[in-house]
Scaffold this motif. Structure first.
Motif, PDB file in Angstrom:
ATOM      1  N   ARG A   1     -12.853  -6.250  -2.218  1.00 22.78           N
ATOM      2  CA  ARG A   1     -12.416  -6.837  -0.946  1.00 22.78           C
ATOM      3  C   ARG A   1     -11.379  -5.937  -0.278  1.00 22.78           C
ATOM      4  O   ARG A   1     -11.471  -5.632   0.914  1.00 22.78           O
ATOM      5  CB  ARG A   1     -11.817  -8.221  -1.179  1.00 22.78           C
ATOM      6  CG  ARG A   1     -11.207  -8.844   0.069  1.00 22.78           C
ATOM      7  CD  ARG A   1     -10.491 -10.156  -0.242  1.00 22.78           C
ATOM      8  NE  ARG A   1      -9.338  -9.980  -1.107  1.00 22.78           N
ATOM      9  CZ  ARG A   1      -8.097  -9.743  -0.676  1.00 22.78           C
ATOM     10  NH1 ARG A   1      -7.853  -9.631   0.615  1.00 22.78           N
ATOM     11  NH2 ARG A   1      -7.106  -9.619  -1.527  1.00 22.78           N
ATOM     12  N   ILE A   2     -10.413  -5.479  -1.059  1.00 26.13           N
ATOM     13  CA  ILE A   2      -9.370  -4.599  -0.520  1.00 26.13           C
ATOM     14  C   ILE A   2      -9.992  -3.312   0.005  1.00 26.13           C
ATOM     15  O   ILE A   2      -9.684  -2.860   1.116  1.00 26.13           O
ATOM     16  CB  ILE A   2      -8.310  -4.314  -1.600  1.00 26.13           C
ATOM     17  CG1 ILE A   2      -7.559  -5.602  -1.952  1.00 26.13           C
ATOM     18  CG2 ILE A   2      -7.343  -3.228  -1.143  1.00 26.13           C
ATOM     19  CD1 ILE A   2      -6.746  -5.510  -3.224  1.00 26.13           C
ATOM     20  N   LYS A   3     -10.886  -2.722  -0.757  1.00 24.75           N
ATOM     21  CA  LYS A   3     -11.542  -1.476  -0.329  1.00 24.75           C
ATOM     22  C   LYS A   3     -12.381  -1.701   0.924  1.00 24.75           C
ATOM     23  O   LYS A   3     -12.378  -0.875   1.838  1.00 24.75           O
ATOM     24  CB  LYS A   3     -12.403  -0.907  -1.464  1.00 24.75           C
ATOM     25  CG  LYS A   3     -11.576  -0.380  -2.618  1.00 24.75           C
ATOM     26  CD  LYS A   3     -12.411   0.326  -3.644  1.00 24.75           C
ATOM     27  CE  LYS A   3     -13.035  -0.642  -4.601  1.00 24.75           C
ATOM     28  NZ  LYS A   3     -13.684   0.023  -5.737  1.00 24.75           N
TER      29      LYS A   3
ATOM     30  N   ASP B   1      -5.946  -5.991  -9.123  1.00 24.24           N
ATOM     31  CA  ASP B   1      -6.695  -7.227  -9.335  1.00 24.24           C
ATOM     32  C   ASP B   1      -7.628  -6.985 -10.516  1.00 24.24           C
ATOM     33  O   ASP B   1      -8.419  -6.038 -10.492  1.00 24.24           O
ATOM     34  CB  ASP B   1      -7.496  -7.590  -8.090  1.00 24.24           C
ATOM     35  CG  ASP B   1      -8.036  -9.007  -8.119  1.00 24.24           C
ATOM     36  OD1 ASP B   1      -8.367  -9.508  -9.215  1.00 24.24           O
ATOM     37  OD2 ASP B   1      -8.131  -9.626  -7.049  1.00 24.24           O
TER      38      ASP B   1
ATOM     39  N   VAL C   1      -7.825   1.812  -5.977  1.00 25.43           N
ATOM     40  CA  VAL C   1      -7.496   0.407  -6.231  1.00 25.43           C
ATOM     41  C   VAL C   1      -7.771   0.160  -7.713  1.00 25.43           C
ATOM     42  O   VAL C   1      -8.919   0.031  -8.128  1.00 25.43           O
ATOM     43  CB  VAL C   1      -8.343  -0.542  -5.347  1.00 25.43           C
ATOM     44  CG1 VAL C   1      -7.912  -1.986  -5.560  1.00 25.43           C
ATOM     45  CG2 VAL C   1      -8.225  -0.164  -3.881  1.00 25.43           C
TER      46      VAL C   1
ATOM     47  N   LEU D   1       0.826  -1.209   0.000  1.00 25.10           N
ATOM     48  CA  LEU D   1       0.000   0.000   0.000  1.00 25.10           C
ATOM     49  C   LEU D   1       0.857   1.255   0.000  1.00 25.10           C
ATOM     50  O   LEU D   1       1.959   1.261   0.536  1.00 25.10           O
ATOM     51  CB  LEU D   1      -0.888   0.045   1.257  1.00 25.10           C
ATOM     52  CG  LEU D   1      -1.838  -1.113   1.526  1.00 25.10           C
ATOM     53  CD1 LEU D   1      -2.449  -0.966   2.903  1.00 25.10           C
ATOM     54  CD2 LEU D   1      -2.921  -1.164   0.467  1.00 25.10           C
TER      55      LEU D   1
ATOM     56  N   ARG E   1     -10.835  -6.276  -5.983  1.00 24.51           N
ATOM     57  CA  ARG E   1     -10.656  -4.848  -5.687  1.00 24.51           C
ATOM     58  C   ARG E   1     -11.609  -4.406  -4.589  1.00 24.51           C
ATOM     59  O   ARG E   1     -11.224  -3.669  -3.680  1.00 24.51           O
ATOM     60  CB  ARG E   1     -10.883  -4.007  -6.954  1.00 24.51           C
ATOM     61  CG  ARG E   1      -9.849  -4.260  -8.026  1.00 24.51           C
ATOM     62  CD  ARG E   1      -9.937  -3.255  -9.152  1.00 24.51           C
ATOM     63  NE  ARG E   1     -11.235  -3.153  -9.799  1.00 24.51           N
ATOM     64  CZ  ARG E   1     -11.643  -3.886 -10.823  1.00 24.51           C
ATOM     65  NH1 ARG E   1     -10.851  -4.827 -11.320  1.00 24.51           N
ATOM     66  NH2 ARG E   1     -12.834  -3.707 -11.364  1.00 24.51           N
TER      67      ARG E   1
ATOM     68  N   ASN F   1      -6.437 -10.520   4.078  1.00 27.81           N
ATOM     69  CA  ASN F   1      -7.034  -9.379   4.782  1.00 27.81           C
ATOM     70  C   ASN F   1      -6.192  -8.955   5.986  1.00 27.81           C
ATOM     71  O   ASN F   1      -5.973  -7.756   6.201  1.00 27.81           O
ATOM     72  CB  ASN F   1      -8.448  -9.713   5.248  1.00 27.81           C
ATOM     73  CG  ASN F   1      -9.407  -9.886   4.091  1.00 27.81           C
ATOM     74  OD1 ASN F   1      -9.063  -9.638   2.929  1.00 27.81           O
ATOM     75  ND2 ASN F   1     -10.612 -10.324   4.389  1.00 27.81           N
TER      76      ASN F   1
ATOM     77  N   ILE G   1      -3.135  -7.005   4.900  1.00 27.70           N
ATOM     78  CA  ILE G   1      -3.485  -5.649   4.456  1.00 27.70           C
ATOM     79  C   ILE G   1      -3.715  -4.750   5.668  1.00 27.70           C
ATOM     80  O   ILE G   1      -3.224  -3.616   5.724  1.00 27.70           O
ATOM     81  CB  ILE G   1      -4.723  -5.679   3.537  1.00 27.70           C
ATOM     82  CG1 ILE G   1      -4.367  -6.364   2.217  1.00 27.70           C
ATOM     83  CG2 ILE G   1      -5.265  -4.273   3.285  1.00 27.70           C
ATOM     84  CD1 ILE G   1      -5.562  -6.649   1.323  1.00 27.70           C
TER      85      ILE G   1
ATOM     86  N   ALA H   1      -1.060  -6.193  -3.165  1.00 26.46           N
ATOM     87  CA  ALA H   1      -2.227  -6.222  -2.272  1.00 26.46           C
ATOM     88  C   ALA H   1      -3.291  -7.183  -2.785  1.00 26.46           C
ATOM     89  O   ALA H   1      -4.054  -7.747  -1.997  1.00 26.46           O
ATOM     90  CB  ALA H   1      -2.815  -4.829  -2.116  1.00 26.46           C
ATOM     91  N   GLY H   2      -3.339  -7.378  -4.076  1.00 22.72           N
ATOM     92  CA  GLY H   2      -4.320  -8.306  -4.646  1.00 22.72           C
ATOM     93  C   GLY H   2      -4.068  -9.741  -4.227  1.00 22.72           C
ATOM     94  O   GLY H   2      -4.991 -10.551  -4.175  1.00 22.72           O
TER      95      GLY H   2
ATOM     96  N   ALA I   1      -3.647   1.125  -3.353  1.00 26.56           N
ATOM     97  CA  ALA I   1      -3.276  -0.292  -3.308  1.00 26.56           C
ATOM     98  C   ALA I   1      -2.308  -0.586  -4.443  1.00 26.56           C
ATOM     99  O   ALA I   1      -2.445  -0.067  -5.550  1.00 26.56           O
ATOM    100  CB  ALA I   1      -4.521  -1.153  -3.422  1.00 26.56           C
TER     101      ALA I   1
END
Length: 147
Positions: free
Chosen positions: A66-68, A58, A53, A36, A64, A100, A103, A95-96, A91
């Motif tokens: 999921r990361i957000k 991803d 992201v 990140l 994407r 969790n 991250i 990160a992809g 991201a």
């Protein structure tokens, strides 16, 4: 089931406009990690979060999102402790592939490095300090009874 309205991430807590992102990218402090990047402009206003992201992170929207979702939820929980200002998290492709928990750990590390979040609490390995007015835990020569 309707979610608790107090647990939402309100619009007032988001960086939304392109001009706001531009200000953060151009004037903000930058910190990075392989997962990140964090851009932060300290201010007196309550903390606001922006997320970037891209499809390079991803190619699938599910990844994407999921990361957000992880970053938004972590920020929502930390919001009372965060220093004021605008935060934009970018991201990176790694990160992809990250989980969790990884991250979240990297995000917290970046916030602490930026000085936007207080450090972790002491782990409790040292004994508690005694007050000069409290009885001592160790007997001294003056505390022995007169016999």
């Amino acid at each position: 089931m309707t979610p608790d309205p107090r647990a939402r991430f309100p619009r007032s807590a988001r960086v939304r406009l392109r001009a706001e992102y531009t200000v953060v990218f151009e004037q903000g402090r930058r910190l990075g990690d392989p997962l990140l990047g964090l851009h932060w402009v300290p201010a007196s206003n309550p903390p606001r979060l922006g997320l970037a992201v891209s499809r390079k992170v991803d190619p699938h929207a599910v990844g994407r999102n999921r990361i957000k979702r992880v970053l938004r939820e972590t920020t929502r929980r930390l919001r009372p402790q965060l220093a004021g200002g605008d935060y934009v998290v970018v991201a990176r492709p790694a990160a992809g592939r990250a989980g969790n928990a990884q991250i979240i750990d990297v995000y917290l590390k970046l916030l602490r490095r930026a000085g936007a979040l207080p450090g972790p609490a002491a782990d409790g390995t040292m004994p508690a300090a005694t007050s000069p007015h409290s009885p001592s835990r160790f007997p001294t020569s003056s505390s022995t009874p007169d016999a």
